[in-house]
Enzyme design. Sequence first.
Site, PDB file in Angstrom:
ATOM      1  N   HIS A  59      20.181 -43.283 -72.177  1.00 62.57           N
ATOM      2  CA  HIS A  59      20.813 -42.106 -72.272  1.00 62.57           C
ATOM      3  C   HIS A  59      20.949 -41.194 -73.652  1.00 62.57           C
ATOM      4  O   HIS A  59      21.804 -40.536 -73.878  1.00 62.57           O
ATOM      5  CB  HIS A  59      22.313 -42.457 -71.886  1.00 62.57           C
ATOM      6  CG  HIS A  59      22.516 -42.857 -70.508  1.00 62.57           C
ATOM      7  ND1 HIS A  59      22.460 -42.084 -69.451  1.00 62.57           N
ATOM      8  CD2 HIS A  59      22.776 -44.518 -70.178  1.00 62.57           C
ATOM      9  CE1 HIS A  59      22.477 -43.048 -68.201  1.00 62.57           C
ATOM     10  NE2 HIS A  59      22.652 -44.199 -68.549  1.00 62.57           N
ATOM     11  N   ASN A 118      26.228 -42.219 -62.723  1.00 68.65           N
ATOM     12  CA  ASN A 118      24.813 -41.468 -62.761  1.00 68.65           C
ATOM     13  C   ASN A 118      24.689 -40.485 -61.674  1.00 68.65           C
ATOM     14  O   ASN A 118      25.675 -40.451 -61.167  1.00 68.65           O
ATOM     15  CB  ASN A 118      23.789 -42.527 -62.546  1.00 68.65           C
ATOM     16  CG  ASN A 118      23.402 -43.469 -63.676  1.00 68.65           C
ATOM     17  OD1 ASN A 118      23.632 -43.082 -64.819  1.00 68.65           O
ATOM     18  ND2 ASN A 118      23.229 -44.678 -63.437  1.00 68.65           N
TER      19      ASN A 118
END
Length: 485
Positions: free
Chosen positions: A54, A127
């Site tokens: 990320h 997500n």
Amino acid sequence: MVQRVLTTESGAPVADNQNSATAGVGGPILLQDQHLLEKLARFNRERIPERVVHARGSGAYGFFEVTDDVTAYTKAAFLSEVGKKTELFLRFSTVADSLGGADAVRDPRGFAVKFYTEEGNYDLVGNNTPVFFIKDPIKFPDFIHSQKRDPFTGKQEPDNVWDFWAHSPEATHQVTWLMGDRGIPASYRHMNGYGSHTYQWTNEAGEAFFVKYHFKTNQGIRCLSAEQAAEVVGKDANSHQTDLLQSIERGVNPSWTLYVQIMPAAEAADYRFNPFDLTKVWPHADYPLQRVGRLVLDRNPDNVFAEVEQAAFSPNNFVPGIGPSPDKMLQGRLFAYADAHRYRLGVNHTQLPVNAPKATVADNYGRDGFMATRNGSRHDKNYEPNSYSGPRQTDVPLSAPLAIHGWTGTHAAPQHTKDDDFFQAGELYRLMSEDEKARLVANIAGGLSQVSREDIIEKNIAHFAAADPEYGRRVEEAVRALRED
């Protein structure tokens, strides 16, 4: 207007910010030029270790407004009444690539929300897909290593990607999501967000429920084909960041509607598959979506480094009425996320403005460490219990206790009556239109055909065939055609 004075880090005025001090005109630079040394040393340290996953992210501030009464299920104060608003920060991200990677790539997207509630910060880390590739955190480092740059070649290798998936049949469901039409969102505004994990809600009566979060985009789902994405990346590698920044600056504020699926805790043990398995969804026919509220983003950060790069989310930041479940991946992340931020940002990262509570005050006995800004006065003790006026425990648990039983050991996930790694992947495939299926097969074959070992290809094809025989056959034919070219 008063003219501001440029100073050094210690506050001394700077006489010349254009010329270094030298030994005579044109001579060598002097070591005593404190301002020069301070500027260069600080510049060398402007970057912190990037996130292992990320790393490439964008973010914005906004608010969450409750639109529906959910007090029967949770005592969380920020959800306590219709119309209540809570400030928040949301960070979007890609997963596998580095900080300098492109936005419009085939990759899951992080969807991490920090709610600044009056009972402390609540972090919901998810997500843009409701499932994930693995179900046990012990496999996570290996999974990420297989997807990131190879230590020798320095680039992502199809052999590594598909070899791991070949040995992880539980990944078939998420691979079907990733390689399908939603694998490359057109922007962060045009995708859903999911808590993905199963969480626990507890009401005032102490009753426990398991929940899954669904943030449905109000802009509509928009995605890119592989060809469209390649064109976008060629024009603007920062396409998602550009879109988010410009839309909010124009006053076109993106929003999402939050829904939850709610399962009474007593139903979990006998559900037909493991409800805490991150590779599976709960069918809406079993647990329909119930609306909770709306999330709106309406303010861009003033400084991307300070507010996006230093934003630290951890799924163990709960508030009263919300807690964990036996989801093994969630359990692993309760430790791993906070530990990553202690490494990247330091033990006092929670004191940074973007991470600090806004609707309440953090009050504890944590002291010292790098960059400590909250050490108290001479009258404040750094231990507890004490006879002074320091903060004390409430004796009220945040959530209901989870029942624990059995023998310790490295157990495989519990098997429910309908548990397997392929059924839901097949269900997803069969929901697709013919055009969607064709694009899914083409996307899978494009990567799988580059794998050098036939046994790895065969293992992956077997997974798709187990999900649906037609699915496996079409992938096999497409891979064969590409390898024969």
